[in-house]
Design an enzyme around this catalytic site. Structure first.
Site, PDB file in Angstrom:
ATOM      1  N   SER A 122       0.828  -1.216   0.000  1.00  0.00           N
ATOM      2  CA  SER A 122       0.000   0.000   0.000  1.00  0.00           C
ATOM      3  C   SER A 122       0.855   1.255   0.000  1.00  0.00           C
ATOM      4  CB  SER A 122      -0.879   0.059   1.262  1.00  0.00           C
ATOM      5  OG  SER A 122      -1.913  -0.857   1.179  1.00  0.00           O
ATOM      6  N   HIS A 143      -3.299   0.389  -4.944  1.00  0.00           N
ATOM      7  CA  HIS A 143      -2.790  -0.794  -5.646  1.00  0.00           C
ATOM      8  C   HIS A 143      -3.233  -0.694  -7.104  1.00  0.00           C
ATOM      9  CE1 HIS A 143      -1.377  -3.200  -2.193  1.00  0.00           C
ATOM     10  NE2 HIS A 143      -2.264  -2.498  -1.526  1.00  0.00           N
ATOM     11  N   SER A 200      -1.428  -8.659   4.632  1.00  0.00           N
ATOM     12  CA  SER A 200      -0.912  -9.262   3.387  1.00  0.00           C
ATOM     13  C   SER A 200       0.326 -10.099   3.688  1.00  0.00           C
ATOM     14  CB  SER A 200      -0.551  -8.151   2.392  1.00  0.00           C
ATOM     15  OG  SER A 200       0.547  -7.399   2.864  1.00  0.00           O
TER      16      SER A 200
END
Ligand code: HPA
Length: 280
Positions: A40, A71, A221
């Site tokens: 990000s 993104h 993530s």
């Protein structure tokens, strides 16, 4: 389509990378040495690519669609410090509704394109009390708080069924990365990254618990990708930018804009470091 956890686990049947590979090969025949997955607010790093070939991920069959601000949804083949790099500016997150296996699609594709190494970057909340926004942290281990492995479901792409995870992040590359940071005078910390599925941020009670579990940073993530890449035999390095104090560690409430903001603010240091890491 309504997705339950189980549907998410099993809707992703055996992946076929050949259609994706064919489309990529219509654009370029480059074989990247390193895949660089951009987190990000870090997507701008792809602009450092020399001699870029850009492919929108929407053109690639099977590539999970990107829905998150920050993104971009593109793959950029380029050179950085003379190394052939595949910039993955289109990460797929579990919280977007992708199955755990689908979130590893970019990793499997990068591997199939020839990448032997992968540098996973992300934005993360700081749990370690000595971390403030802007801290750069090498991931030296992780905790999978989503309790779902990216490899659950059918075996895809010849991955082993029960891969060892005692050292998913390459100790050798980590040591070289630390030496490089020292040479550059960049303060680079090391710590354990805890993966939560998100997209809601954590409660203060969760962060207190995660601190006791030994987590230094928290994010949404990287862990599925690290698991898949390590299982495929790739050398893995993880790099977190601490963009905020995790819930309850600072005064303020959290928002995504702030995360993107800090990501942009540390860009210069991060870019210097990443350039050193691809040749480390
Ligand atoms: N929590 C989870 N994910 C994040 C955070 C956080 O505080 N900051 C950036 N990504």
């Amino acid at each position: 389509m309504r997705r339950t956890l189980l549907a998410g686990l099993f809707s992703d049947t055996v992946s076929d990378l050949s259609a994706a590979l064919a489309v990529v090969r219509q654009h370029t025949d480059r074989r990247p040495d390193i895949a660089l997955v951009l987190g990000s607010g870090l997507g701008a790093l792809a602009q450092s690519a020399e001699d870029p070939v850009t492919i929108p991920t929407s053109e690639i069959p099977g590539y999970p669609r990107s829905t998150v601000q920050g993104h971009a949804g593109e793959l950029v083949f380029g050179t950085l410090e003379g190394v052939s790099v595949l910039f993955v500016n289109g990460r797929a997150h579990y919280y977007e509704g992708h199955s755990p296996a689908a979130t590893t699609f970019p990793v499997r594709l990068a591997h199939a394109l020839g990448a032997q190494r992968i540098l996973l970057t992300n934005a993360a909340g700081g749990i370690n009390r000595t971390f403030k926004p802007g801290t750069l942290m090498l991931i030296d281990d992780h905790i999978n708080w989503a309790f779902v492995s990216a490899l659950a479901g059918p075996v895809v792409d010849g991955m082993p069924r029960f891969p060892d995870m005692s050292a998913p992040y390459s100790p050798a590359w980590t040591a070289r990365a630390e030496a490089a940071a020292l040479r550059l005078g960049i303060d680079l910390r090391k710590g354990t990254y805890l993966w939560t599925t998100g997209p809601s941020y954590e409660t203060k009670a969760e962060i207190r618990a995660f601190e006791r579990f030994g987590a230094d940073a928290v994010g949404m993530s990287t862990v599925p990708e690290a698991i898949a890449a390590h299982a495929l035999g790739m050398e893995v390095l993880g790099l977190s930018t601490i963009t905020n104090f995790a819930a309850g560690m600072g005064q303020e409430s959290l928002d995504h804009e702030e995360v993107l903001e800090v990501g942009r603010a540390v860009r210069a240091d991060l870019e210097r470091l990443v350039r050193a890491l691809v040749v480390a």
